[in-house]
Scaffold this active site. Structure first.
Site, PDB file in Angstrom:
ATOM      1  N   LYS A   1     -12.794  11.439  -1.884  1.00 17.17           N
ATOM      2  CA  LYS A   1     -13.955  10.963  -1.110  1.00 17.17           C
ATOM      3  C   LYS A   1     -14.684   9.859  -1.870  1.00 17.17           C
ATOM      4  CE  LYS A   1     -14.224  15.585   0.734  1.00 17.17           C
ATOM      5  NZ  LYS A   1     -14.661  16.948   0.419  1.00 17.17           N
TER       6      LYS A   1
ATOM      7  N   LYS B   1     -19.813  19.446  -7.619  1.00 13.95           N
ATOM      8  CA  LYS B   1     -18.751  20.393  -7.240  1.00 13.95           C
ATOM      9  C   LYS B   1     -19.218  21.786  -7.638  1.00 13.95           C
ATOM     10  CE  LYS B   1     -15.913  17.894  -9.627  1.00 13.95           C
ATOM     11  NZ  LYS B   1     -14.646  17.663  -8.960  1.00 13.95           N
ATOM     12  N   ARG B   2     -18.453  22.821  -7.308  1.00 12.53           N
ATOM     13  CA  ARG B   2     -18.846  24.162  -7.732  1.00 12.53           C
ATOM     14  C   ARG B   2     -18.976  24.203  -9.255  1.00 12.53           C
ATOM     15  NH1 ARG B   2     -19.297  28.548  -3.902  1.00 12.53           N
ATOM     16  NH2 ARG B   2     -19.680  29.761  -5.776  1.00 12.53           N
TER      17      ARG B   2
ATOM     18  N   LYS C   1     -14.267  23.229 -14.600  1.00 12.60           N
ATOM     19  CA  LYS C   1     -14.664  21.902 -14.096  1.00 12.60           C
ATOM     20  C   LYS C   1     -15.487  21.135 -15.142  1.00 12.60           C
ATOM     21  CE  LYS C   1     -14.505  23.378  -9.241  1.00 12.60           C
ATOM     22  NZ  LYS C   1     -13.490  22.495  -8.652  1.00 12.60           N
TER      23      LYS C   1
ATOM     24  N   HIS D   1      -3.476  27.509  -3.832  1.00  9.86           N
ATOM     25  CA  HIS D   1      -4.581  26.611  -4.168  1.00  9.86           C
ATOM     26  C   HIS D   1      -5.062  26.715  -5.613  1.00  9.86           C
ATOM     27  CE1 HIS D   1      -5.689  24.712  -0.339  1.00  9.86           C
ATOM     28  NE2 HIS D   1      -5.293  25.830   0.234  1.00  9.86           N
TER      29      HIS D   1
ATOM     30  N   THR E   1     -10.576  17.325  -3.835  1.00  9.02           N
ATOM     31  CA  THR E   1     -10.685  16.378  -2.723  1.00  9.02           C
ATOM     32  C   THR E   1     -11.947  15.533  -2.855  1.00  9.02           C
ATOM     33  OG1 THR E   1     -11.659  18.136  -1.370  1.00  9.02           O
ATOM     34  CG2 THR E   1      -9.317  17.667  -1.037  1.00  9.02           C
TER      35      THR E   1
END
Length: 782
Positions: A612, A500-501, A506, A309, A608
């Site tokens: 969505k 998101k985290r 990110k 992952h 993911t």
């Protein structure tokens, strides 16, 4: 007939999905939808004078995961049940899930998630299947006899079963979560010397194993308790798996044989967290079932498959040999033997290539001996997969290059997906109903049918209806934000969402710099036309991740200035969404116009959240990273907002060296934004607060925020120019069919587990005999 049906089902391959995280969220509405009972339940609750939405809001989120990895596991369970697979999810029943996040004075504060405070109505304790798990002890090797693991400490694993209903097919699978229990036999020696109290208190040490979820995402924390958790779940699970296998073999003639084990059992390792399952299964086969090593190893390899992952080095698990020797001495011996046989094989193929042997070893020597768990998973599995095409390519080309050159057929790609039941029917019923009216309801189990929406791109009435659903969702969410955050939200503004985290890769910082740039532009030209925006950023930072917490403080400080500046008014608002979780995602995703997926190319395995948002009618601004690449392929790159460096550009920059100062000096708007942060413009009382962020951006930024700033801002200008883009939205929804977790699970089933999904609907026991006979015939055929 029912006995026949149950017996035939037992003959199928059973799939076991092992994961340390299952981020399930709430179960009530999802269960009603999958059983086709939502309308009936809504009506019944209304007749009682109650409100179903109020009832749904009372349920606690089952937050037994950190983010994407745990939520993916939850989507996979839904799809496995919907596809009629005989599948089980196995994990830990954490007493405390992912922490509740409070934002106080702009800082993240963690509070315990006591999600079991009022009990969990969805679970069923199964004490009759309680199992022992051993730790510590020592290995004795008597002359001519097999090694024995003795003098161990025993912890009991109590299973709790949660039903996982498939969509409208009467299939209900099981998620079994283990809870740690101390055995009843207290340490009598302590008891006899009078320390009864201490003997009772020591029970907590055993039960701490399932007390709390480690709140780290994409970061390895080598704590003894974490390794205990990882072994605890696999030791209990494998005992359960073997018990079930033996039960299914009881009706067969002849002695018990494990030769058919890989034909009946498929175990998927969700990242390296359950990697200890490999040496544990070998221990069971060799030490307990008395199989010879080669037979045991062949069966073990054919049983396991491994999903990787992440490519971030800090996330890859490497357990100190010293710790493993103390906690699991027999398993370390087995790992050493696996490694020796593996390295002998490498040496026979590449004599004198010591560099290759060192790189491919399961044991790393540099900086203290450590077991590389990813290497253990690769060597001990028959298939290895990444979770997006670009990620799988990076794994084969870079991260595990030597392994993929040795066994190229072992490596596959399985692009992630999301369940359309939760992420459309449940969270966006208005859009789901609109799509069903246009193309029929079959798309819920076959999302490729969404392609039919391409025929409606020029249908003005349909476009108006889609726009109206989005606006209704925005109005509802705006009311929620105003109620919770006491900020005046313009529902006609563009909802620009980045949830998101919180992690440097990110790049929430890049988004923050754009917010400051928009703020400065409005201040410079307040009467110039500007597309109003509500920028929503949310997510949790790992409690020990200093930089992530500083990023939250910076965003909240910028929000305080922007939201209270009268010159800005309603043109720009910034909201930090507190305590982002599954139930909050179900509110914000349907209301989103612009989805931010802006990680540095080559760092996000898949994502993911991007899927969505796409399914719910948001357009994506993002880099060519993770599943964004495939989203652009499906929808057409012109229908997404793609910016920034590609993977090869990042690699080239790494070779040359990244010079942040060059970008700072050559981009006036970037320079202004950085100077404002540095000077304390956004926090005048503590002007030096963000020095660590500034220092990181200039000297230690592995994720190259400045390098993509100019491209990102230009892309955001294109976003504003195109806004009011419903036709493009419909094209994106039509192209989102690939990203169903049903498609992902079909690929796992046929290409890794060796099973075929079935759309067979199991009839209820009340059905007439003819229906049962038809089911039995279909099962025999399959």
């Amino acid at each position: 007939l029912w006995i026949q049906i149950m017996y035939l089902v037992q003959l199928f391959v059973r799939v076991y999905y092992l994961s340390l995280e299952f981020y399930m969220g709430r179960a009530l509405q999802n269960t009603m939808i999958n059983l086709g009972l939502q309308t009936a339940c809504d009506e019944a609750i209304y007749q009682l004078g109650l409100d179903m939405e109020d009832l749904e809001e009372m349920e606690e989120d089952a937050g037994l995961g950190n983010g994407g990895l745990g939520r993916l596991a939850a989507c996979f369970l839904d799809s496995m049940a919907t596809l009629g697979l005989a599948a089980y999810g196995y994990g830990i029943r954490y007493e405390y899930g992912i922490f509740n996040q409070k934002i106080k004075d702009g800082w993240q504060v963690e509070e315990a998630d006591d999600w079991l405070r009022y009990g969990n109505p969805w679970e069923k304790a199964r004490p009759e299947f309680m199992l022992p798990v051993h730790f510590y002890g020592r290995v004795v090797e008597e002359d001519g006899k097999e090694p024995k693991w003795v003098d161990t400490q025993v912890v009991l694993a109590m299973p709790y079963d949660t039903p996982i209903p498939g969509y409208m097919n009467n299939t209900v699978n099981t998620m079994r979560l283990w809870s740690a229990r101390a055995p009843n036999d207290f340490n009598l020696q302590d008891f006899n010397v009078g320390d009864y109290i201490q003997a009772v208190l020591d029970r907590n040490l055993a039960e701490n194993i399932s007390r709390v979820l480690y709140p780290n995402d994409n970061f390895f924390e080598g704590k003894e308790l974490r390794l205990k958790q990882e072994y605890f779940v696999v030791a209990a699970t494998l005992q359960d798996v073997i018990r079930r296998f033996k039960t299914s073999k009881r009706n067969c003639s002849g002695p018990l044989s494990f030769e058919s084990f890989p034909d009946k059992v498929a175990i998927q390792l969700n990242d390296t967290h359950p990697a200890m399952a490999i040496p544990e299964l070998m221990r069971i086969f060799v030490d307990i079932e008395k199989l010879d090593w080669d037979t045991a190893w062949n069966i073990t390899k054919q049983t396991f498959a491994y999903t990787n992952h992440t490519v971030l080095p800090e996330a890859l698990e490497r357990w100190p040999v010293e710790l493993m020797e103390k906690l699991l001495p027999r398993h370390l011996q087995i790992i050493y033997k696996i490694n020796q046989i593996h390295l002998d094989h490498i040496a026979s193929l590449f004599p004198n290539d010591m560099d290759r042997i060192c790189k491919m070893s399961l044991i790393e020597e540099e900086g203290g001996k450590r077991v590389n768990m990813a290497h253990l998973c690769i060597v001990g599995s028959h298939k290895v997969n990444g979770v997006a095409e670009i990620h799988s390519d990076i794994i084969k080309r870079d991260v595990f290059r030597d392994f993929s050159e040795l066994e190229p057929e072992k490596f596959q790609n399985k692009t992630n997906g999301i369940t359309p039941r939760r992420w459309l029917l449940l969270c966006n019923p208005g859009l789901a109903d609109l799509i069903a009216e246009a193309i029929g309801e079959e798309y819920v189990k076959d999302m490729t049918q969404l392609q039919k929406l391409n025929d409606l791109v020029d249908d003005d009435a349909f476009i108006r209806d889609v726009a109206k659903v989005k606006q209704d969702n925005k109005l509802k969410f705006a009311q929620y934000l105003e109620k919770v955050y006491k900020v005046d939200i313009n529902p006609a503004s563009m909802f620009d969402v980045h949830v998101k985290r919180i992690h440097e890769y990110k790049r929430q910082l890049l988004n923050c710099l754009h917010v400051i740039t928009m703020y400065n532009r409005i201040k410079r030209s307040p009467i110039k036309p500007f597309v109003p925006r509500t920028v929503i950023i949310g997510g949790k930072a790992a409690p020990g991740y200093h930089m992530a917490k500083m990023i939250i403080k910076l965003i909240t400080s910028v929000a305080d200035v922007v939201n209270n500046d009268p010159v800005i008014g309603r043109k720009l608002k910034v909201i930090y969404l507190e305590n982002y979780r599954v139930s909050l995602a179900e509110k914000v995703i349907p209301a989103t116009d612009l989805s931010e997926q802006i990680s540095t190319a080559g760092t996000e395995a898949s994502g993911t959240g991007n899927m969505k948002f796409m399914l719910n009618g948001a357009l994506t601004i993002g880099t060519m990273d993770g599943a964004n690449v495939e989203m652009a392929e499906e929808a057409g790159e012109e229908n997404l907002f793609i910016f920034g460096m590609r993977v090869e550009d990042v690699a080239e920059m790494d070779k040359k060296g990244y010079d942040a100062l060059k970008y700072y000096e050559s981009l006036p708007e970037l320079k202004q934004a950085i100077n404002q942060i540095k000077s304390g413009y956004f926090l005048p009382k503590q002007p030096e607060m963000f020095n660590d962020i500034i220092n990181m951006l200039f000297h230690h930024d592995r994720f190259k925020v400045f390098a993509d700033y100019e491209s990102y801002v230009e892309c955001q200008e294109r976003v504003s120019a195109l806004y009011k883009w419903t036709r493009v939205v419909v094209k994106n929804i039509a192209a989102s069919g690939k990203f169903s977790s049903d498609r992902t699970i079909k690929e796992y089933a046929t290409e890794i587990w060796g099973v075929e999904p079935t759309d067979l609907k199991i009839p209820p026991p009340s059905e007439p005999r003819e229906a049962l006979e038809e089911t039995a015939r279909a099962l025999r055929k399959s």
